[in-house]
Design a protein around this motif. Structure first.
Motif, PDB file in Angstrom:
ATOM      1  N   ALA A 293       0.858  -1.180   0.000  1.00 43.12           N
ATOM      2  CA  ALA A 293       0.000   0.000   0.000  1.00 43.12           C
ATOM      3  C   ALA A 293       0.891   1.225   0.000  1.00 43.12           C
ATOM      4  CB  ALA A 293      -0.933   0.020   1.211  1.00 43.12           C
ATOM      5  N   GLY A 294       0.333   2.369  -0.418  1.00 40.51           N
ATOM      6  CA  GLY A 294       1.123   3.588  -0.419  1.00 40.51           C
ATOM      7  C   GLY A 294       0.255   4.820  -0.306  1.00 40.51           C
ATOM      8  N   PHE A 295       0.679   5.781   0.525  1.00 40.03           N
ATOM      9  CA  PHE A 295      -0.050   7.042   0.687  1.00 40.03           C
ATOM     10  C   PHE A 295       0.326   8.016  -0.414  1.00 40.03           C
ATOM     11  CE2 PHE A 295      -1.299   5.851   4.955  1.00 40.03           C
ATOM     12  CZ  PHE A 295      -2.531   6.468   5.050  1.00 40.03           C
ATOM     13  N   VAL A 296      -0.703   8.648  -0.981  1.00 42.02           N
ATOM     14  CA  VAL A 296      -0.516   9.569  -2.099  1.00 42.02           C
ATOM     15  C   VAL A 296      -1.415  10.780  -1.883  1.00 42.02           C
ATOM     16  CG1 VAL A 296      -0.951   9.870  -4.564  1.00 42.02           C
ATOM     17  CG2 VAL A 296       0.149   7.786  -3.752  1.00 42.02           C
ATOM     18  N   ARG A 297      -0.898  11.986  -2.195  1.00 39.16           N
ATOM     19  CA  ARG A 297      -1.702  13.205  -2.115  1.00 39.16           C
ATOM     20  C   ARG A 297      -1.856  13.853  -3.481  1.00 39.16           C
ATOM     21  NH1 ARG A 297      -1.077  17.685   1.972  1.00 39.16           N
ATOM     22  NH2 ARG A 297      -3.291  17.811   1.498  1.00 39.16           N
ATOM     23  N   ASP A 298      -1.606  13.110  -4.526  1.00 40.03           N
ATOM     24  CA  ASP A 298      -1.723  13.627  -5.885  1.00 40.03           C
ATOM     25  C   ASP A 298      -3.027  13.110  -6.493  1.00 40.03           C
ATOM     26  OD1 ASP A 298      -1.552  13.997  -8.677  1.00 40.03           O
ATOM     27  OD2 ASP A 298       0.639  14.057  -8.583  1.00 40.03           O
ATOM     28  N   PRO A 299      -4.028  13.981  -6.743  1.00 41.10           N
ATOM     29  CA  PRO A 299      -5.315  13.500  -7.230  1.00 41.10           C
ATOM     30  C   PRO A 299      -5.243  12.813  -8.582  1.00 41.10           C
ATOM     31  CG  PRO A 299      -5.210  15.895  -7.312  1.00 41.10           C
ATOM     32  CD  PRO A 299      -4.017  15.439  -6.543  1.00 41.10           C
ATOM     33  N   SER A 300      -4.291  13.211  -9.436  1.00 42.11           N
ATOM     34  CA  SER A 300      -4.180  12.555 -10.734  1.00 42.11           C
ATOM     35  C   SER A 300      -3.685  11.126 -10.587  1.00 42.11           C
ATOM     36  CB  SER A 300      -3.252  13.350 -11.660  1.00 42.11           C
ATOM     37  OG  SER A 300      -1.940  13.426 -11.133  1.00 42.11           O
ATOM     38  N   VAL A 301      -2.764  10.901  -9.657  1.00 47.65           N
ATOM     39  CA  VAL A 301      -2.268   9.538  -9.414  1.00 47.65           C
ATOM     40  C   VAL A 301      -3.357   8.679  -8.774  1.00 47.65           C
ATOM     41  CG1 VAL A 301      -0.587   8.157  -8.117  1.00 47.65           C
ATOM     42  CG2 VAL A 301       0.134  10.253  -9.271  1.00 47.65           C
ATOM     43  N   LEU A 302      -4.112   9.271  -7.840  1.00 47.19           N
ATOM     44  CA  LEU A 302      -5.216   8.524  -7.232  1.00 47.19           C
ATOM     45  C   LEU A 302      -6.265   8.151  -8.279  1.00 47.19           C
ATOM     46  CD1 LEU A 302      -5.672  10.558  -3.927  1.00 47.19           C
ATOM     47  CD2 LEU A 302      -4.749   8.247  -4.149  1.00 47.19           C
ATOM     48  N   ALA A 303      -6.538   9.077  -9.200  1.00 44.50           N
ATOM     49  CA  ALA A 303      -7.497   8.778 -10.268  1.00 44.50           C
ATOM     50  C   ALA A 303      -6.985   7.646 -11.155  1.00 44.50           C
ATOM     51  CB  ALA A 303      -7.752  10.035 -11.094  1.00 44.50           C
ATOM     52  N   ASP A 304      -5.693   7.653 -11.457  1.00 46.96           N
ATOM     53  CA  ASP A 304      -5.107   6.577 -12.258  1.00 46.96           C
ATOM     54  C   ASP A 304      -5.211   5.237 -11.534  1.00 46.96           C
ATOM     55  OD1 ASP A 304      -4.458   8.316 -14.278  1.00 46.96           O
ATOM     56  OD2 ASP A 304      -2.354   8.551 -13.668  1.00 46.96           O
ATOM     57  N   ALA A 305      -5.003   5.263 -10.215  1.00 46.29           N
ATOM     58  CA  ALA A 305      -5.092   4.026  -9.439  1.00 46.29           C
ATOM     59  C   ALA A 305      -6.510   3.465  -9.464  1.00 46.29           C
ATOM     60  CB  ALA A 305      -4.645   4.275  -7.996  1.00 46.29           C
ATOM     61  N   GLU A 306      -7.493   4.340  -9.316  1.00 45.83           N
ATOM     62  CA  GLU A 306      -8.890   3.894  -9.357  1.00 45.83           C
ATOM     63  C   GLU A 306      -9.262   3.351 -10.733  1.00 45.83           C
ATOM     64  OE1 GLU A 306     -10.586   7.571  -7.947  1.00 45.83           O
ATOM     65  OE2 GLU A 306     -11.069   6.670  -6.002  1.00 45.83           O
ATOM     66  N   LYS A 307      -8.779   4.021 -11.784  1.00 48.10           N
ATOM     67  CA  LYS A 307      -9.041   3.530 -13.143  1.00 48.10           C
ATOM     68  C   LYS A 307      -8.391   2.180 -13.376  1.00 48.10           C
ATOM     69  CE  LYS A 307      -9.392   8.160 -15.198  1.00 48.10           C
ATOM     70  NZ  LYS A 307      -8.724   9.155 -16.086  1.00 48.10           N
ATOM     71  N   ALA A 380      -3.145  18.094 -12.733  1.00 52.70           N
ATOM     72  CA  ALA A 380      -3.656  17.556 -13.998  1.00 52.70           C
ATOM     73  C   ALA A 380      -5.185  17.604 -14.067  1.00 52.70           C
ATOM     74  CB  ALA A 380      -3.158  16.122 -14.210  1.00 52.70           C
ATOM     75  N   ASP A 381      -5.758  18.669 -13.515  1.00 51.89           N
ATOM     76  CA  ASP A 381      -7.211  18.896 -13.520  1.00 51.89           C
ATOM     77  C   ASP A 381      -7.992  17.796 -12.789  1.00 51.89           C
ATOM     78  OD1 ASP A 381      -7.225  21.332 -14.963  1.00 51.89           O
ATOM     79  OD2 ASP A 381      -6.975  20.239 -16.849  1.00 51.89           O
ATOM     80  N   ALA A 382      -7.317  17.036 -11.936  1.00 54.17           N
ATOM     81  CA  ALA A 382      -7.991  15.930 -11.241  1.00 54.17           C
ATOM     82  C   ALA A 382      -8.607  16.341  -9.914  1.00 54.17           C
ATOM     83  CB  ALA A 382      -7.004  14.774 -11.009  1.00 54.17           C
ATOM     84  N   ALA A 383      -8.242  17.510  -9.384  1.00 52.62           N
ATOM     85  CA  ALA A 383      -8.812  17.983  -8.120  1.00 52.62           C
ATOM     86  C   ALA A 383     -10.086  18.776  -8.393  1.00 52.62           C
ATOM     87  CB  ALA A 383      -7.805  18.848  -7.368  1.00 52.62           C
ATOM     88  N   VAL A 384     -10.858  19.006  -7.338  1.00 52.16           N
ATOM     89  CA  VAL A 384     -12.080  19.802  -7.419  1.00 52.16           C
ATOM     90  C   VAL A 384     -11.763  21.213  -6.949  1.00 52.16           C
ATOM     91  CG1 VAL A 384     -14.440  20.063  -6.570  1.00 52.16           C
ATOM     92  CG2 VAL A 384     -13.522  17.775  -7.022  1.00 52.16           C
ATOM     93  N   LEU A 385     -12.162  22.212  -7.724  1.00 51.96           N
ATOM     94  CA  LEU A 385     -11.857  23.590  -7.366  1.00 51.96           C
ATOM     95  C   LEU A 385     -12.557  23.988  -6.070  1.00 51.96           C
ATOM     96  CD1 LEU A 385     -12.104  25.410 -10.817  1.00 51.96           C
ATOM     97  CD2 LEU A 385     -10.082  24.447  -9.703  1.00 51.96           C
TER      98      LEU A 385
END
Length: 580
Positions: A293-307, A380-385
């Motif tokens: 497991a690994g902690f990440v604070r990058d929303p684009s990487v989290l989105a890639d992981a979910e995909k 990378a536009d993956a966060a919510v404004l």
């Protein structure tokens, strides 16, 4: 499929505490209310909105676990290097600050159950308020011992709290100190501690579920010889599910099972925590099987992981990324910060010369920054404004935020220069890819508005935190609050630090402080919404920080690790975790 440990469906649970109707919270119920207000019926306020909880687990992780497997040592990737094992050096109970490792070693008094909004008793037996929530009584479970054989008791709790008040780091320090929320702390008997608060607060158990709920052996601390030595090697100071095997600063930590854990059998043989540079590297290690497991604070990487079909334990903070601005006000202690406090007595105030101590400069920064550009470049536009100070929360008072206005930013820059400011401003961000992109995006926009910008993106996250919380050496910094859009208690506590005398942003405004104090006294939803409106309006007028994006923190998990529990702000407990 990620499996989370759930309590049995027939467990007895107390209902929500409201003022003048306190319920005793005991070991029998194993819950205590996370009252979503400082005092008052915040439930009435939040019930008017959609109330979508943004703390989520993707890929069907709600399946219960009945038969954990014993054995194995998972490797967990960290978002920042382990800073050591002295809780007094922690600022908050976030996964990127060292709390993850300290929960494994020490455990914690209580844990917020995010599914129910109530607190579960851990080393605490009960936490009980008086009728007006100005006093709280903590009772500790009997029979718990630290690994050195000494008792986990009220005197240990008092020792740890006293050290936090004397040597701790804000905001955690202010949660428990007389200058913050707690007027006094008293030992009643061997297993009972009483907290006398400065004002009514129904959400006080939040404090005992974070840094101030991490209790260690006073004997082991004394044996270490110094705070620095204890931070590197706490010995047998813990009462948690694991004991420390090895620690290589900046690289890794290894734990082994505590066979005498008060909470029962621990399935895992141990835990290993390692730090890699950047979220992409951490995700790659999980994909290849190097990490479990690994902690990440990058929303684009989290989105890639979910995909990619990975399980992601995700908590989203509605103020997860802000451009925090240094107001320059500090309270001196031990001649620190050295450049303004040398020779001054502890408790005296001082002013650090910062560009952003000027309110016109702060407003110019806010007008210059377009959150969509930061989101594009850094995330990378993956966060919510973000949408203002309270936008995206259940209690949003609908006060519009001034927002991006380049022409106005240029006018404000010229106005500040006419008032004597030299036009220079410093931007600070961490040296990972997202942090570097953040610094570049913010700097470019400030330059466009007429600022003379110096950007430092050379420091790691640990060093950045030190520059902000200790040295106060910055003007504008890549910062954030780890607070949920549905947990008002976290919001009250953390944003309180933005306006109190000991806050991390060096910002002082009597009007905003009074508005926040009025919020703490509000007793009806209408009064609370009115107070929130005043807070938001005053925030816009004084601009201590610029909300940019709602930022998720996530634990990307392989299919082999199960039985995790969220705790603290966005940390994890591993006492019931297991590998398949």
């Amino acid at each position: 499929m990620l499996k989370f440990r759930h309590k049995s469906s027939d467990a007895e649970v107390d209902s929500v505490v409201v003022p003048n109707h306190p319920r005793r919270v005991t070991r029998k119920s194993r819950r205590i209310v996370a009252a979503l207000a400082t005092i008052g019926v915040i439930a009435g306020l939040t019930a008017c909105s959609s109330g979508n909880d943004k703390d989520t687990t993707s890929s069907g992780s709600s399946e219960s676990v009945d038969s954990p497997v014993r054995g194995g040592t998972p490797t967990i990737g960290l978002g920042a290097p382990t800073p050591g094992f002295d809780p007094a050096k922690l600022a908050n109970a976030g996964a990127t600050t060292g709390t993850l490792e300290q929960f494994a070693l020490y455990d914690v008094l209580v844990r917020l159950d995010r599914d129910t909004g109530k607190y579960e008793m851990r080393t605490a037996e009960s936490v009980e308020p008086n009728s007006d929530f100005t006093k709280w009584t903590l009772k500790i479970k009997p029979g718990i011992k630290f690994s050195d054989g000494t008792p986990y008791d009220a005197n240990a709790v008092k020792f740890v709290h006293d050290r936090e008040i004397e040597s701790g780091v804000n905001p955690a320090k202010s949660y428990i100190s007389p200058s913050g929320f707690v007027k006094s702390i008293s030992v009643v008997d061997d297993l009972t501690v009483e907290y006398d608060l400065n004002r009514s607060w129904a959400g006080f158990p939040f404090v005992l579920g974070g840094v101030n709920g991490i209790i260690y052996s006073p004997t082991a601390f004394a044996k270490a010889g110094s705070a620095d030595a204890f931070n590197l090697n706490p010995g047998d100071a813990g009462a948690g599910p694991f004991t420390l095997k090895s620690y290589t600063p900046g690289e890794s930590v290894q734990f082994v099972r505590n066979d005498n854990y008060y909470g029962g059998d621990v399935p895992l043989d141990g835990l290993t925590f390692k730090k890699l540079d950047g979220a992409p590297s951490t995700f790659q290690a999980v994909k290849t099987g190097s990490f479990d497991a690994g902690f990440v604070r990058d929303p684009s990487v989290l989105a890639d992981a979910e995909k990619g079909g990975f399980d992601v334990v995700k908590t989203t903070s509605y103020l997860g990324n802000i451009a925090a601005m240094n107001g320059g006000n500090v309270i001196c202690k031990g001649n620190q910060p050295q450049n303004v406090c040398e020779g001054k007595p502890d408790g005296s105030t001082a002013q650090i010369p910062t560009a952003t101590s000027n309110p016109t400069v702060r407003k110019a920064v806010a007008a210059a920054l377009d959150p969509s550009i930061v989101n594009n470049r850094a995330f990378a536009d993956a966060a919510v404004l973000a949408d203002g100070t309270f936008g995206g929360t259940n209690w949003d008072p609908q006060v519009p935020f001034p927002g991006h206005d380049l022409d106005n930013a240029k006018k404000l820059v010229e106005q500040a220069k006419s008032e004597g400011w030299d036009g220079k401003i410093r931007v600070l961000s961490q040296n990972d890819p997202a942090g570097t992109a953040w610094g570049q995006a913010v700097s470019a926009q400030l330059k466009q508005a007429g600022f003379d910008v110096t950007c430092d993106c050379s420091v790691d996250l640990t060093s950045l935190i030190s520059k902000v919380l200790s040295a106060r050496d910055y003007d504008v910094v890549n910062w954030g609050f780890g607070i949920s859009s549905t947990d008002f208690t976290q919001t009250f506590v953390q944003l309180q630090q933005a306006i109190s005398a000991s806050n991390s942003m060096g910002f002082v405004d009597e009007g905003l402080a009074k508005s926040w104090d009025d919020l703490g006294k509000a007793s009806t939803p209408d009064e609370q919404r009115a107070a929130l409106t005043t807070v938001a309006e005053r925030w816009n007028d004084t601009m201590p920080a610029v909300p940019l994006v709602q930022l998720p923190t996530g634990l990307i998990v392989s299919g082999k690790l199960h039985g995790l529990e969220l705790a603290g702000i966005n940390s994890i407990l591993f006492d019931k975790a297991w590998l398949s």
